[in-house]
Design an enzyme around this catalytic site. Structure first.
Site, mmCIF file in Angstrom:
data_model
loop_
_atom_site.group_PDB
_atom_site.id
_atom_site.type_symbol
_atom_site.label_atom_id
_atom_site.label_comp_id
_atom_site.label_asym_id
_atom_site.label_seq_id
_atom_site.Cartn_x
_atom_site.Cartn_y
_atom_site.Cartn_z
ATOM 1 N N GLY A 22 35.791 2.991 60.076
ATOM 2 C CA GLY A 22 35.253 3.091 61.440
ATOM 3 C C GLY A 22 33.847 2.539 61.636
ATOM 4 O O GLY A 22 33.228 2.775 62.672
ATOM 5 N N GLY A 24 33.058 -0.670 61.803
ATOM 6 C CA GLY A 24 33.068 -1.920 62.560
ATOM 7 C C GLY A 24 33.510 -3.135 61.763
ATOM 8 O O GLY A 24 33.218 -4.277 62.146
ATOM 9 N N LYS A 47 44.743 -8.927 56.858
ATOM 10 C CA LYS A 47 44.525 -7.470 56.774
ATOM 11 C C LYS A 47 45.605 -6.995 55.816
ATOM 12 O O LYS A 47 46.744 -6.721 56.219
ATOM 13 C CB LYS A 47 44.672 -6.847 58.175
ATOM 14 C CG LYS A 47 44.638 -5.331 58.205
ATOM 15 C CD LYS A 47 43.229 -4.758 58.181
ATOM 16 C CE LYS A 47 43.263 -3.231 58.077
ATOM 17 N NZ LYS A 47 41.924 -2.617 58.068
ATOM 18 N N SER A 51 46.895 1.168 57.438
ATOM 19 C CA SER A 51 47.500 2.493 57.626
ATOM 20 C C SER A 51 47.186 2.880 59.069
ATOM 21 O O SER A 51 46.154 2.501 59.613
ATOM 22 C CB SER A 51 46.975 3.504 56.602
ATOM 23 O OG SER A 51 45.595 3.643 56.692
ATOM 24 N N ASP A 64 44.329 -3.936 64.083
ATOM 25 C CA ASP A 64 43.233 -4.708 63.478
ATOM 26 C C ASP A 64 43.645 -6.168 63.338
ATOM 27 O O ASP A 64 42.913 -7.087 63.713
ATOM 28 C CB ASP A 64 42.880 -4.150 62.087
ATOM 29 C CG ASP A 64 42.028 -2.890 62.164
ATOM 30 O OD1 ASP A 64 41.828 -2.390 63.287
ATOM 31 O OD2 ASP A 64 41.580 -2.413 61.111
ATOM 32 N N GLU A 125 40.063 -8.407 55.685
ATOM 33 C CA GLU A 125 39.489 -7.091 55.990
ATOM 34 C C GLU A 125 40.133 -6.025 55.120
ATOM 35 O O GLU A 125 41.348 -5.855 55.124
ATOM 36 C CB GLU A 125 39.688 -6.708 57.468
ATOM 37 C CG GLU A 125 39.003 -5.366 57.758
ATOM 38 C CD GLU A 125 39.412 -4.676 59.057
ATOM 39 O OE1 GLU A 125 39.999 -5.323 59.941
ATOM 40 O OE2 GLU A 125 39.125 -3.459 59.165
ATOM 41 N N GLY A 126 39.288 -5.301 54.396
ATOM 42 C CA GLY A 126 39.795 -4.220 53.554
ATOM 43 C C GLY A 126 40.256 -3.040 54.392
ATOM 44 O O GLY A 126 40.401 -3.120 55.604
ATOM 45 N N ALA A 127 40.516 -1.931 53.700
ATOM 46 C CA ALA A 127 40.838 -0.676 54.382
ATOM 47 C C ALA A 127 39.759 0.309 53.955
ATOM 48 O O ALA A 127 39.502 0.450 52.760
ATOM 49 C CB ALA A 127 42.219 -0.198 53.957
ATOM 50 N N GLY A 128 39.113 0.962 54.913
ATOM 51 C CA GLY A 128 38.049 1.905 54.568
ATOM 52 C C GLY A 128 36.955 1.240 53.749
ATOM 53 O O GLY A 128 36.490 0.158 54.103
#
Ligand code: ATP
Ligand code: MG
Length: 251
Positions: A22, A24, A47, A51, A64, A125-128
């Site tokens: 979260g 950005g 991406k 999840s 995303d 873009e990763g996750a978290g």
């Protein structure tokens, strides 16, 4: 012309991670994608794992990835841009286990290869954050290493961000990941004391540059937000940072 230099950029891509979920990542990655796309680069987005994918007309969609696709104007198939779609908005390893999905590095790697052979640049873009588990014994940081990409760290501006950003930098370094720099995202128009010094303290202690401090823009939809951020003065600096590493820059 910028586009003419595109093929000479050494790094074939960048991995956008964050100090947290979260912060950005999507917005910053999309703003960078739009800025590169407008400058004439053929940009792909990836991406790898979503999840919290949503059902739209009976089809699972990564919001995303949709925003990244719009910003980059990438026309690659959904299966390459967002190969793993998980419904539960949990740590990907958990969502995957609950949904009977096995996240495989080789599938993500293959998608990245297809994207990188047909584009000038791939924005992933990763996750978290970096130590988010994707599968058993497989963290986001392992994916960054497997794709051999340099890291862009997106951080929030407020109190606590120095600690989270320095921890992320240290984690990256200890795993042999090259950190290009930090982008602080969501700086309020009237920053408080902590928000005022965050960029300076991070650049003093992190041994990597703070490449941009992007403003918080309220009351806009996400595409307008991405357009606004893509026009920030720091975006060309980011592009330059990447193309400066080009082996044939002066030709
Ligand atoms: N500069 C900004 N100004 C205003 N709102 C912003 C800004 N940057 C991001 N946001 C908002 O904050 C929220 C989180 O941003 P974003 O989805 O890019 O985070 P993320 O790090 O990608 O999250 P996730 O870990 O879920 O992928 C979104 O609603 C986005 O519109
Ligand atoms: Mg995101």
């Amino acid at each position: 012309m910028m586009g003419g230099n595109a093929g000479s950029m050494r790094a074939k891509g960048i991995f956008v991670s964050g100090t947290d979920t979260g912060v950005g990542k999507t917005i910053v990655a999309a703003a960078f994608a739009l800025s590169l796309q407008k400058a004439g680069f053929r940009v792909a987005v990836l991406k790898p794992v979503t999840s919290g994918a949503v059902l739209v007309n009976g089809r699972l969609v990564s919001e995303d990835a949709e925003l990244l696709r719009w910003a980059s104007a990438c026309t690659a198939p959904d299966s390459d841009i967002a190969p793993y779609l998980l419904r539960e908005p949990l740590a990907p390893s958990e969502s995957a286990a609950r949904e009977g999905v096995v996240i495989q590095l080789k599938s993500i790697h293959a998608a990245f290869e297809r994207l990188s052979t047909t584009h000038d640049f791939v924005i992933v873009e990763g996750a978290g954050g970096l130590l988010v588990p994707l599968a058993k014994d497989f963290l986001v940081a392992d994916l960054v290493n497997a794709l051999s990409l340099p890291l862009l760290i997106v951080a929030r501006p407020n109190l606590g961000t120095v600690n989270h950003t320095l921890m992320t930098c240290e984690c990256a370094r200890s795993r042999g990941i090259e950190v290009l720099g930090v982008v602080i995202n969501g700086q309020p128009e009237q920053p408080d004391q902590a928000e005022e010094y965050a960029a300076r303290v991070i650049s003093e202690f992190a041994a990597v540059p703070v490449l941009a401090v992007l403003p918080r823009c309220s009351g806009t939809d996400e595409k307008t937000l991405v357009k606004l951020l893509s026009e920030c003065a720091e975006m060309p600096t980011l592009t330059k940072l990447l193309s400066l590493e080009a082996p044939h820059e002066i030709s």
